[in-house]
Design an enzyme around this catalytic site. Structure first.
Site, PDB file in Angstrom:
ATOM      1  CE  LYS A  26     -12.454 -25.146  -1.594  1.00 36.48           C
ATOM      2  NZ  LYS A  26     -12.005 -26.634  -1.428  1.00 36.48           N
ATOM      3  CG  ASP A  69      -8.317 -23.529  -3.015  1.00 37.64           C
ATOM      4  OD1 ASP A  69      -7.673 -24.287  -3.250  1.00 37.64           O
ATOM      5  OD2 ASP A  69      -9.012 -24.454  -1.624  1.00 37.64           O
TER       6      ASP A  69
HETATM    7  O1  C5P Z   1      -2.136 -21.966  -1.520  1.00 35.97           O
HETATM    8  P1  C5P Z   1      -2.249 -21.847   0.054  1.00 35.97           P
HETATM    9  O2  C5P Z   1      -2.028 -20.804   0.983  1.00 35.97           O
HETATM   10  O3  C5P Z   1      -3.932 -22.373   0.347  1.00 35.97           O
HETATM   11  O4  C5P Z   1      -1.983 -23.547   0.788  1.00 35.97           O
HETATM   12  C1  C5P Z   1      -1.253 -24.073   1.984  1.00 35.97           C
HETATM   13  C2  C5P Z   1      -0.505 -25.260   2.275  1.00 35.97           C
HETATM   14  O5  C5P Z   1      -0.826 -26.010   1.697  1.00 35.97           O
HETATM   15  C3  C5P Z   1       0.916 -24.871   1.527  1.00 35.97           C
HETATM   16  O6  C5P Z   1       2.122 -23.941   1.893  1.00 35.97           O
HETATM   17  C4  C5P Z   1       1.113 -25.617   1.030  1.00 35.97           C
HETATM   18  O7  C5P Z   1       1.883 -26.036   1.796  1.00 35.97           O
HETATM   19  C5  C5P Z   1       0.274 -26.676   0.962  1.00 35.97           C
HETATM   20  N1  C5P Z   1      -0.284 -26.714  -0.686  1.00 35.97           N
HETATM   21  C6  C5P Z   1       0.275 -27.888  -1.530  1.00 35.97           C
HETATM   22  N2  C5P Z   1      -0.106 -28.135  -2.376  1.00 35.97           N
HETATM   23  C7  C5P Z   1      -1.144 -27.776  -3.109  1.00 35.97           C
HETATM   24  C8  C5P Z   1      -2.343 -26.062  -2.412  1.00 35.97           C
HETATM   25  C9  C5P Z   1      -1.357 -26.098  -0.875  1.00 35.97           C
HETATM   26  O8  C5P Z   1       1.756 -28.188  -0.809  1.00 35.97           O
HETATM   27  N3  C5P Z   1      -1.783 -27.560  -4.789  1.00 35.97           N
END
Ligand code: C5P
Length: 301
Positions: free
Chosen positions: A25, A149
């Protein structure tokens, strides 16, 4: 024009196996609205699926195994495919028995969602392979625990998202044009980029993306939102070469050149294949980075 196909691309293989295409994406627009109490950030974003895929094969088995080709990636318990399989098995009380093989084409830490896509497609594939009666809502809550995501990849196509990026509203159509994605030779940690976010959007600025989207017709050339990414300046400060790549894409005639997600990939949309390929050549020559030419995918809704 071909009518949009159903999501995901899933094919039957001999020996009761399944082949799933696990797409990339880009974020056409990404506004950070606020920092939440749980450490995540509330977003308003528009996802666009690309016709650029990893491939996941899965076969019935009497134990669990994951093998992979194409990237130096942990194939153990930390792999998002393994975590997705274990989470689904635990939720449905099914034995976690499957043989999975991943052919990795998408970059790691590239901002194109490869890991989240693999996890979501694993959920969709196993629900079918294991013949589970599990609702989309249930899959969504498993997916959102695996990564912010991840729920988008249960829908593909074009979609808007709010919350952590995990509350999905699927849209019909796809952004037209030829996408050129530049893949730097380094990855970017999403957590590092978000931890540097400080600015707060004003109330007036909120909803700048979505209010106009509701009036967007599929046949229209350009969607009625501005291509912008609130994480871009942070990533550009951490990795200045990314700004140079973006500027190069603009000079080459790309419209809306932008960082995807938290990076490291940078993409632009061109009016023709020829223009995109000429720009790809220029970027490869100037920066030594790989590039990929692809298109946005529309899905039936
Ligand atoms: O959810 P994911 O593991 O992909 O996210 C990685 C990191 O990115 C999270 O631990 C967070 O620190 C940050 N993040 C965030 N807000 C979001 C998505 C991700 O702060 N909406």
């Amino acid at each position: 024009m071909n009518s949009p196909r159903a999501y995901p691309d899933i094919f039957e293989l001999p020996d009761h196996g399944l082949l799933l295409r696990s797409p990339a994406k880009v974020n056409l627009s990404l506004r950070v609205v606020r920092k939440r109490d749980d450490g995540y950030h509330d977003l308003e974003t528009v996802f666009q699926e690309l016709d650029w895929y990893d491939e996941i094969e899965m076969y019935p088995s009497d134990d669990f195994s994951l093998t992979l080709k194409g990237a130096r990636l942990d194939s153990g318990e930390n792999n998002l495919i393994t975590r997705a399989a274990r989470a689904l098995a635990q939720f449905t009380e099914a034995p976690c028995f499957v043989r999975i093989h991943l052919r990795k084409n998408l970059p790691l830490q590239g901002g194109v969602g490869g890991g989240s896509s693999n996890a979501a497609l694993t959920l969709l594939g196993l629900a079918r392979l294991w013949n589970l009666h599990v609702s989309l809502d249930q899959l969504t809550s498993i997916a959102s625990a695996l990564g912010a995501d991840c729920p988008f990849f249960l829908h593909g196509g074009l979609a808007r998202a709010t919350g952590r990026g995990d509350l999905i509203q699927p849209l019909s159509g796809a952004v037209k044009g030829v996408f050129l994605v530049v893949i730097p030779d380094f990855g970017v940690s999403t957590a590092d980029v978000f931890s540097n976010w400080k600015v707060r959007l004003t109330e007036v600025e909120q909803n700048v993306i979505f209010n106009p989207l509701s009036g967007w017709g599929e046949g229209e050339e350009s969607p009625p939102f501005s291509y912008c990414n609130d994480l871009e300046n942070i990533a550009f400060e951490l990795f200045p070469v990314l700004r140079n790549v973006r500027d190069c894409l603009l000079e080459q005639g790309g419209r809306s050149a932008l960082l995807s997600g938290s990076g490291s990939s940078v993409f632009a949309i061109f009016h023709s294949d020829d223009l995109a390929r000429a720009a790809a050549h220029k970027v490869e020559e100037s920066f030594g980075f790989r590039t990929h030419v692809c298109r946005g995918v529309a899905r039936s809704r």
